[in-house]
Write a protein that holds these residues in place. Structure first.
Motif: not given
Ligand SMILES: [Zn+2]
Length: 118
Positions: A25-26, A104-109
């Motif tokens: 998560c970013n 690994i999934r990139r979450l654009d919070s």
């Protein structure tokens, strides 16, 4: 049984199954911690601690971020609302061979709130 442990071993989290995927998560807190989250139902996870666990909340304060008071590792988050059966475990604290084979999934919070691979 899958176990996640802080560096000193004082805090451990146990769950039955490895994560199918983990989230990178970013948002400002997650990128500061450098964690990867594996999500479970809170009722599925056993938390054991032989030292006090420190807790941090920020912003809307819907989550509590937990860390070992001895070694400082961020171990998990819990929902402030106990009715929500959800927990995030820091998958970086699981055995390296688990992460090595987990997506690994990139979450654009920070911006859209979406997974960038969705
Ligand atoms: Zn520790």
């Amino acid at each position: 049984m899958i176990e996640a442990s802080c560096h000193c071993g004082a805090v451990t989290l146990s769950v039955g199954d490895p994560p199918e995927w983990v989230a990178d998560c970013n948002c400002s807190i997650c990128r500061s911690y450098g964690v990867l989250w594996a999500y479970y139902r809170a009722s599925e996870v056993r938390v054991a601690a032989s030292v006090p666990i420190d807790v941090y909340s920020w912003g809307a304060k819907t989550l509590r971020f937990h860390r070992c008071s001895e070694c400082g590792c961020v171990t998990h988050w819990t929902k402030v609302d106990p009715a929500i059966d959800r927990i995030g475990i820091n998958a970086r604290l699981m055995a390296p061979d688990i992460l090595a084979t987990t997506r690994i999934r990139r979450l654009d919070s920070e911006d859209t709130g979406l997974y960038l691979d969705a």
